[in-house]
Design a protein around this motif. Sequence first.
Motif, PDB file in Angstrom:
ATOM      1  N   PRO A  57      -4.375  99.389   5.539  1.00  0.00           N
ATOM      2  CA  PRO A  57      -3.627  98.201   5.097  1.00  0.00           C
ATOM      3  C   PRO A  57      -3.876  97.034   6.028  1.00  0.00           C
ATOM      4  O   PRO A  57      -4.121  97.209   7.224  1.00  0.00           O
ATOM      5  N   LEU A  58      -3.833  95.831   5.484  1.00  0.00           N
ATOM      6  CA  LEU A  58      -4.008  94.647   6.322  1.00  0.00           C
ATOM      7  C   LEU A  58      -2.884  94.557   7.337  1.00  0.00           C
ATOM      8  O   LEU A  58      -1.755  94.951   7.079  1.00  0.00           O
ATOM      9  N   ALA A  59      -3.218  94.014   8.491  1.00  0.00           N
ATOM     10  CA  ALA A  59      -2.247  93.905   9.569  1.00  0.00           C
ATOM     11  C   ALA A  59      -1.115  92.955   9.174  1.00  0.00           C
ATOM     12  O   ALA A  59      -1.329  91.966   8.459  1.00  0.00           O
ATOM     13  N   GLU A  60       0.076  93.263   9.644  1.00  0.00           N
ATOM     14  CA  GLU A  60       1.196  92.340   9.462  1.00  0.00           C
ATOM     15  C   GLU A  60       0.917  91.056  10.249  1.00  0.00           C
ATOM     16  O   GLU A  60       0.407  91.110  11.368  1.00  0.00           O
ATOM     17  N   PRO A  61       1.233  89.895   9.689  1.00  0.00           N
ATOM     18  CA  PRO A  61       0.968  88.642  10.404  1.00  0.00           C
ATOM     19  C   PRO A  61       1.715  88.588  11.737  1.00  0.00           C
ATOM     20  O   PRO A  61       2.878  88.991  11.836  1.00  0.00           O
ATOM     21  N   ARG A  62       1.045  88.090  12.745  1.00  0.00           N
ATOM     22  CA  ARG A  62       1.654  87.928  14.062  1.00  0.00           C
ATOM     23  C   ARG A  62       2.363  86.575  14.128  1.00  0.00           C
ATOM     24  O   ARG A  62       2.034  85.655  13.372  1.00  0.00           O
ATOM     25  N   PRO A  63       3.303  86.425  15.047  1.00  0.00           N
ATOM     26  CA  PRO A  63       4.028  85.153  15.150  1.00  0.00           C
ATOM     27  C   PRO A  63       3.113  84.002  15.572  1.00  0.00           C
ATOM     28  O   PRO A  63       2.221  84.185  16.402  1.00  0.00           O
ATOM     29  N   LEU A  64       3.342  82.844  15.006  1.00  0.00           N
ATOM     30  CA  LEU A  64       2.600  81.658  15.421  1.00  0.00           C
ATOM     31  C   LEU A  64       2.929  81.328  16.872  1.00  0.00           C
ATOM     32  O   LEU A  64       4.085  81.403  17.298  1.00  0.00           O
ATOM     33  N   GLY A  65       1.901  80.958  17.628  1.00  0.00           N
ATOM     34  CA  GLY A  65       2.109  80.523  19.001  1.00  0.00           C
ATOM     35  C   GLY A  65       2.481  81.616  19.971  1.00  0.00           C
ATOM     36  O   GLY A  65       2.878  81.327  21.110  1.00  0.00           O
ATOM     37  N   GLU A  66       2.317  82.870  19.583  1.00  0.00           N
ATOM     38  CA  GLU A  66       2.692  83.992  20.446  1.00  0.00           C
ATOM     39  C   GLU A  66       1.828  84.014  21.708  1.00  0.00           C
ATOM     40  O   GLU A  66       0.607  83.859  21.657  1.00  0.00           O
ATOM     41  N   ARG A  67       2.475  84.212  22.856  1.00  0.00           N
ATOM     42  CA  ARG A  67       1.751  84.362  24.122  1.00  0.00           C
ATOM     43  C   ARG A  67       1.438  85.838  24.346  1.00  0.00           C
ATOM     44  O   ARG A  67       2.308  86.693  24.204  1.00  0.00           O
ATOM     45  N   ARG A  68       0.200  86.114  24.729  1.00  0.00           N
ATOM     46  CA  ARG A  68      -0.228  87.503  24.823  1.00  0.00           C
ATOM     47  C   ARG A  68      -1.066  87.734  26.083  1.00  0.00           C
ATOM     48  O   ARG A  68      -1.578  86.794  26.682  1.00  0.00           O
ATOM     49  N   VAL A  69      -1.187  89.009  26.459  1.00  0.00           N
ATOM     50  CA  VAL A  69      -2.009  89.415  27.589  1.00  0.00           C
ATOM     51  C   VAL A  69      -3.315  89.996  27.048  1.00  0.00           C
ATOM     52  O   VAL A  69      -3.297  90.862  26.167  1.00  0.00           O
ATOM     53  N   TRP A  70      -4.448  89.517  27.561  1.00  0.00           N
ATOM     54  CA  TRP A  70      -5.753  89.962  27.085  1.00  0.00           C
ATOM     55  C   TRP A  70      -6.570  90.538  28.235  1.00  0.00           C
ATOM     56  O   TRP A  70      -6.324  90.205  29.397  1.00  0.00           O
ATOM     57  N   PRO A  71      -7.568  91.372  27.921  1.00  0.00           N
ATOM     58  CA  PRO A  71      -8.498  91.798  28.970  1.00  0.00           C
ATOM     59  C   PRO A  71      -9.220  90.588  29.563  1.00  0.00           C
ATOM     60  O   PRO A  71      -9.351  89.550  28.912  1.00  0.00           O
TER      61      PRO A  71
END
Length: 357
Positions: A37-51
């Motif tokens: 199934p397609l991913a649920e939409p993520r929140p706009l402007g969400e701050r995240r940690v990346w590699p």
Amino acid sequence: MTQQSESTTTTSTSTSTTTEEADVPASSGPFAPPFSPLAEPRPLGERRVWPRTFHDRLTAPLPNLKAMARFAREGSIRPGREGLADVPRIPFAPAPLPRVDARTVAVSWAGHASWIVSVGGLTVLTDPVWSRRILGTPARITPVGVPWESLHQVDAVVISHNHYDHLDAPTLRRLPRDTPVFVPAGLGAWFRRRRFTVVTELDWWEAAELNGVRFDFVPAHHWSKRTLTDTCHSLWGGWVLTAPDGRRVYFAGDTGYGHWFSRIGDRYPGIDLAILPIGAYDPRWWLSDVHCDPEEAVRAAQDLGARRMAPMHWGTFVLSAEPVLEPLTRARAAWEKAGLDRADLWDLPVGGSRVLD
């Protein structure tokens, strides 16, 4: 600066995964296979940690010293005088943007990878480059096909990767800082430093929504680099824009040919228009891993199951050695050889527009 150093609110981790692991069936996550199934939409402007790096996402090795030495021996990757002679014949036909409403899906080509996509009542810019010149490249050989003043409103921007011919700071400075921007994982800090306030970073197969329009970030065969020290520190990819009524436009960004196209087509069936790059492919030994040639672009459209194809990434900046008109003539010939309906090849002039029926 890494995204981790900027993260102040909501965070989510993105684990490092190889391209081989990406083909392993899984029920969810950014590397879910096409039948998930397609991913649920993520929140706009969400701050995240990346590699810190996305080197493990490369689908081909970057050029090594041996390749660089060969490149130095063989000289410039620019067309000769004969290859540039057809510059005046590059189709250029600027015209007013089509009148649209919330039910209209339309595209207008400003040149290179810069499109104005009207979808679900939104005006979306792809990789906007309105500058005459970009770093390390001769000035554009055709003017911008859509005057900036004609863009009465820009509702969103999507960026495929951070190379200078796709991420142009002078153009982006023209936008209000509250314009929503959708960018690859790891590129958000670049925008926040420039005071953009609604920056949504996505991993492959992730999505967000704006006013009912879905923005899905999908893989590409490419890489990223903007400075001497940030090779593959941000991701690269394309975008699938889905209108509330289900119509879809796929913007490939920069990409070589490969297995991702069929996976994207399986995961997002019914793509109405695929905007695919056809230029900057010669010499092939140097560029085949990261840029489609015209025949590969037509094959990619078929792999995607796209109903129509619009060529891009040619006739604007001289980035490689093929004659300037060759990408268009070869794309047209490949389309005909494949037995596809000529009306479904939207080979627009710079400045041209089409409305999806």
